[in-house]
Design a protein around this motif. Structure first.
Motif, short mmCIF file in Angstrom:
data_model
loop_
_atom_site.label_atom_id
_atom_site.label_comp_id
_atom_site.label_asym_id
_atom_site.label_seq_id
_atom_site.Cartn_x
_atom_site.Cartn_y
_atom_site.Cartn_z
N ALA A 1 58.69 23.99 35.58
CA ALA A 1 59.48 24.01 36.82
C ALA A 1 58.82 24.99 37.79
CB ALA A 1 60.92 24.42 36.51
N SER A 2 57.67 24.60 38.33
CA SER A 2 56.78 25.54 39.02
C SER A 2 57.32 26.03 40.35
CB SER A 2 55.42 24.87 39.25
OG SER A 2 55.58 23.67 39.97
N LEU A 3 58.14 25.24 41.04
CA LEU A 3 58.59 25.66 42.36
C LEU A 3 59.55 26.86 42.32
CD1 LEU A 3 59.04 22.52 44.62
CD2 LEU A 3 57.07 23.98 44.24
N THR A 4 60.11 27.14 41.14
CA THR A 4 60.98 28.32 41.04
C THR A 4 60.16 29.60 41.23
OG1 THR A 4 60.71 28.29 38.64
CG2 THR A 4 62.64 27.18 39.55
N ILE A 5 58.96 29.65 40.61
CA ILE A 5 58.14 30.87 40.76
C ILE A 5 57.50 30.91 42.14
CG2 ILE A 5 57.74 31.12 38.28
CD1 ILE A 5 54.95 29.96 38.70
N VAL A 6 57.24 29.74 42.73
CA VAL A 6 56.72 29.71 44.11
C VAL A 6 57.78 30.26 45.06
CG1 VAL A 6 55.90 28.24 45.99
CG2 VAL A 6 55.15 27.79 43.65
N ALA A 7 59.03 29.83 44.87
CA ALA A 7 60.13 30.31 45.73
C ALA A 7 60.34 31.82 45.55
CB ALA A 7 61.42 29.56 45.40
N ASP A 8 60.24 32.31 44.31
CA ASP A 8 60.37 33.75 44.07
C ASP A 8 59.27 34.53 44.79
OD1 ASP A 8 62.68 33.88 42.57
OD2 ASP A 8 61.66 33.61 40.65
N ALA A 9 58.04 33.97 44.77
CA ALA A 9 56.91 34.66 45.42
C ALA A 9 57.08 34.70 46.94
CB ALA A 9 55.61 33.95 45.05
N ILE A 10 57.71 33.69 47.51
CA ILE A 10 57.87 33.62 48.97
C ILE A 10 59.06 34.46 49.43
CG2 ILE A 10 58.34 32.10 50.94
CD1 ILE A 10 56.92 29.86 49.39
N PHE A 11 60.20 34.28 48.75
CA PHE A 11 61.46 34.86 49.25
C PHE A 11 61.95 36.05 48.43
CE2 PHE A 11 61.55 30.28 50.35
CZ PHE A 11 61.57 30.39 51.72
N GLY A 12 61.27 36.36 47.33
CA GLY A 12 61.71 37.46 46.49
C GLY A 12 62.46 36.98 45.26
N ASN A 13 62.59 37.87 44.28
CA ASN A 13 63.26 37.51 43.02
C ASN A 13 64.69 37.04 43.28
OD1 ASN A 13 61.02 38.19 41.53
ND2 ASN A 13 61.69 40.31 41.18
N GLY A 14 65.05 35.98 42.56
CA GLY A 14 66.39 35.39 42.73
C GLY A 14 66.36 34.13 43.54
N LEU B 1 49.29 26.39 45.10
CA LEU B 1 48.05 26.92 44.54
C LEU B 1 47.60 28.18 45.27
CD1 LEU B 1 46.15 23.55 44.05
CD2 LEU B 1 46.73 25.14 42.21
N GLY B 2 47.92 28.26 46.56
CA GLY B 2 47.52 29.43 47.34
C GLY B 2 48.35 30.66 47.05
N ILE B 3 49.59 30.47 46.62
CA ILE B 3 50.49 31.60 46.37
C ILE B 3 50.43 32.06 44.91
CG2 ILE B 3 52.94 32.26 46.28
CD1 ILE B 3 53.36 30.57 48.75
N ILE B 4 50.37 31.10 43.98
CA ILE B 4 50.41 31.41 42.55
C ILE B 4 49.07 31.06 41.92
CG2 ILE B 4 51.61 30.98 40.38
CD1 ILE B 4 53.37 32.26 42.49
N ASN B 5 48.54 31.96 41.09
CA ASN B 5 47.31 31.68 40.37
C ASN B 5 47.47 30.40 39.54
OD1 ASN B 5 45.72 32.01 37.58
ND2 ASN B 5 44.57 33.06 39.21
N TRP B 6 46.46 29.56 39.53
CA TRP B 6 46.57 28.23 38.93
C TRP B 6 46.93 28.30 37.45
CZ3 TRP B 6 43.51 26.53 34.89
CH2 TRP B 6 42.35 27.27 34.61
N ARG B 7 46.50 29.34 36.72
CA ARG B 7 46.82 29.46 35.30
C ARG B 7 48.32 29.65 35.11
NH1 ARG B 7 41.94 32.09 35.85
NH2 ARG B 7 40.26 31.31 34.50
N GLU B 8 48.93 30.50 35.92
CA GLU B 8 50.36 30.73 35.84
C GLU B 8 51.13 29.48 36.29
OE1 GLU B 8 53.84 33.76 37.53
OE2 GLU B 8 51.75 34.02 38.16
N LEU B 9 50.64 28.88 37.37
CA LEU B 9 51.29 27.67 37.88
C LEU B 9 51.27 26.56 36.84
CD1 LEU B 9 52.55 26.53 40.59
CD2 LEU B 9 50.31 25.49 40.97
N GLY B 10 50.10 26.37 36.20
CA GLY B 10 49.94 25.29 35.23
C GLY B 10 50.72 25.49 33.94
N SER B 11 51.15 26.71 33.67
CA SER B 11 51.89 26.99 32.44
C SER B 11 53.40 26.96 32.64
CB SER B 11 51.48 28.37 31.89
OG SER B 11 51.85 29.39 32.80
N THR B 12 53.86 26.67 33.86
CA THR B 12 55.29 26.68 34.18
C THR B 12 55.74 25.29 34.60
OG1 THR B 12 55.01 28.93 35.02
CG2 THR B 12 57.09 27.81 35.52
#
Length: 617
Positions: A249-262, A236-247
């Motif tokens: 497989a949410s940890l994929t976008i969390v991982a992208d936000a932390i470590f970069g695309n891919g 919730l701290g890294i990804i806006n809740w609206r984007e998080l709630g619409s995905t």
């Protein structure tokens, strides 16, 4: 007789329990919770984590009292009796099967989010592989699950620790959210913390289980709660809740936000493996429940057989493989639907667990561990669970899914009745006493005039014959026999149910003016050898616990050259027949042991096998 092997130590049990509890939910529910209550969902995570820790202390108390492979079924058996325990056990096993399907669906959605239907063969492959490993023994299985469990914890920490340095506090600003939505988040989040019963099934394979398992139950729940709350906070701290709630497989976008695309793609592969590991954990442990129930003769006895070499319940594992495959196909495409099916059953199951605690505390049953939260804590959580289900039932479409869950929970009860009718004389007597008022209308669906004529024709009776109608029920066959042989002969109608006998007496008294029928309760049955000219039994053989012994005793009453005619019902609505009635060959082999000539014909109709057996002594 072969037994389960005690080879699981503390560290192995801890990892197995953490892996069983975490499941796929930890990778999906942060998004689902956020979709209902936004940043406020962190409150829901903390609330449910605290409730889960309290519940784990009660589960620990139960496992300290009864460290058996039946888990919650075993606890219910000692508190509420066999029939209620069966219902709890069956619900628990259905939860396990839906959980496995849920895990597999979740894993494949992470790896193949756009085409899950194309990978049913892959799901079957994993089901077969994991069940085979389970079949090979707990040592093989625990090594596999240790690897998965260790990677799960490492992967979550790999997101939580670096992710905590990238939190945007603006994403955590609370919203004004109605309380019902917050409690809906709690309702769905609860699945993350459920799974203690999976570990409890291993009790008979854990070293010093009575002391070790309670501590592991509580410790693993604390670990899972800490990981779950931390992961939801970081997400919730890294990804806006609206984007998080619409995905999903949410940890994929969390991982992208932390470590970069891919990085999300790499984590998707890793998470796929981890969720499959959780599915494997359930696959390994849940056959132990079938084993325990079969051992108590409330399920098919072959489930209680232990493999001589691998010390595993191999028949239970095979049956589980088939059921999981069916459940996976039924709910394959929709993770949320499976989640909504499993949650009511889980909440009902754990509420039953708390009722068991209340009953045991009331009866002062001792154990090596005792929860500090007392009776009021257990009662409070039960009310909390009821409130959560009530809140969910206010949602559109929830009532239909709730009804489907309840049907799945009750689905096994007819099977229980069939098993008990073949193993428990007192149960059989009570059962037929209670349904005597409706037996004619119910049984006549299967046993029509055509079948009656076929049974009586094969007896080849003569006027004046002395005939035994064994298991006469409400007198359907008895009445036709009375008309057939007239006043010169005698019919002895025997049944285990007194109410059925009374109904048969009234039926024949009203229908025919003959006095050639004698009614006897089965427990009072004593006759001279070679007493009867003919013998018949309809719908009886399939309920004999020891068919060879029972038939041998029955045939002693038939004179040499006397005739017999049986009609039994084999496989019905997919429920298998007893082994001796499972094929024409098995029937013939049984009667050869009795030195009785037997003709066998099997007809399949109305979803039921009709097994005619007739001949002479």
């Amino acid at each position: 007789m072969a037994q389960l092997k005690r080879s699981i130590g503390k560290r192995t049990l801890l990892i197995l329990t953490i892996n069983s509890i975490l499941g796929s939910s930890i990778f999906f529910l942060p998004a689902i919770a956020a979709s209902y209550s936004g940043p406020n969902s962190i409150i829901a995570w903390i609330l449910m984590a605290l409730v889960a820790i309290v519940m784990s202390t009660y589960f620990a108390e139960l496992v300290s009292k009864y460290p058996k492979s039946g888990g919650i079924y075993e606890y219910a058996k000692h508190s509420f009796g066999e029939s209620r325990a069966f219902l709890v056990g069956w619900i628990s096993w259905m939860v396990a099967n839906i959980a496995i399907a849920l895990e597999i669906v979740g894993a494949l959605l992470y790896l193949f989010p756009n085409s899950p239907f194309a990978h049913i063969p892959l799901a079957f492959l994993f089901i077969v592989i994991f069940n085979y490993i389970s079949y090979r023994g707990i040592d093989y299985s625990s090594r596999m699950l240790l690897i998965f469990g260790g990677i799960t914890c490492f992967s979550l920490l790999a997101i939580i620790i670096p992710g905590s340095l990238s939190i945007n506090s603006a994403n955590l600003m609370p919203l004004v959210v109605p309380l019902p939505l917050l409690f809906l988040s709690v309702y769905f989040i609860s699945d993350t913390f459920f799974g203690w019963e999976s570990a409890a099934y291993l009790s008979e394979e854990v070293k010093n289980a009575r002391k070790v398992m309670p501590r592991i139950m509580v410790l693993s729940t604390v670990v899972v709660s800490s990981l779950a709350v931390a992961l939801s906070f970081v997400s919730l701290g890294i990804i806006n809740w609206r984007e998080l709630g619409s995905t999903p497989a949410s940890l994929t976008i969390v991982a992208d936000a932390i470590f970069g695309n891919g990085a999300g793609n790499i984590f998707s592969i890793l998470i796929f493996m981890l969720i499959m590991g959780s599915a494997a954990s359930w696959i390994v442990t849940s056959p132990r429940l079938l084993y325990a129930m079969a051992r108590d003769k409330v399920l098919i006895s072959r489930f209680a057989r232990i493999h001589g070499k691998y010390h595993t319940p191999h028949n239970a594992i095979l049956f589980q493989t088939i059921v999981i495959s069916l459940v996976t196909v039924i709910g394959f495409a929709d993770y949320v639907t499976l989640l909504k099916l499993i949650l009511p059953l889980e909440i009902l199951m754990y509420s039953a667990m708390l009722l068991i605690i209340i009953k045991m505390r009331t009866n002062n049953v001792k154990g090596s561990y005792r929860s500090i939260f007392g009776l009021h804590g257990a009662l409070g959580i039960i009310l909390f669970n009821v409130f959560l289900i009530y809140m969910w039932l206010q949602q559109p479409g929830s009532l239909t899914l709730f009804a489907m869950s309840i049907m799945l929970g009750l689905f096994g009860f007819p099977l229980y009745i069939l098993i008990k009718l073949g193993t428990d004389r007192k149960f059989t007597e009570r059962f037929f006493d209670k349904i005597s008022w409706m037996w004619d209308s119910l049984f006549s669906i299967w046993y029509t005039k055509r079948e009656i004529r076929a049974v009586i024709r094969k007896l080849k009776m003569k006027k004046g014959s002395v005939v035994l109608d064994f298991g006469c029920g409400s007198g359907i066959t008895t009445l036709e026999l009375a008309k057939k042989i007239g006043n010169n002969g005698t019919i002895v109608a025997v049944d285990i149910s007194e109410k059925q006998l009374k109904k048969a007496f009234n039926k024949i008294e009203k229908a025919v003016k003959i006095s050639n029928v004698v009614f006897i309760k089965e427990l009072q049955l004593t006759f001279e050898p070679d007493y009867f000219d003919a013998l018949t039994a309809v719908g009886v053989l399939e309920h004999l616990g020891n068919p060879e012994e029972s038939l041998r005793r029955l045939f002693k009453n038939l004179r040499k050259g006397g005739t017999y005619s049986f009609l039994s019902f084999g496989k019905s609505f997919g429920i298998p027949a007893p082994e001796f009635l499972s094929s024409r060959r098995n029937v013939k082999e049984l009667f050869e042991k009795l030195n009785v000539k037997a003709n066998v014909r099997i007809e399949k109709k109305k979803f039921t096998e009709y097994i005619y057996i007739w001949g002479s002594k």
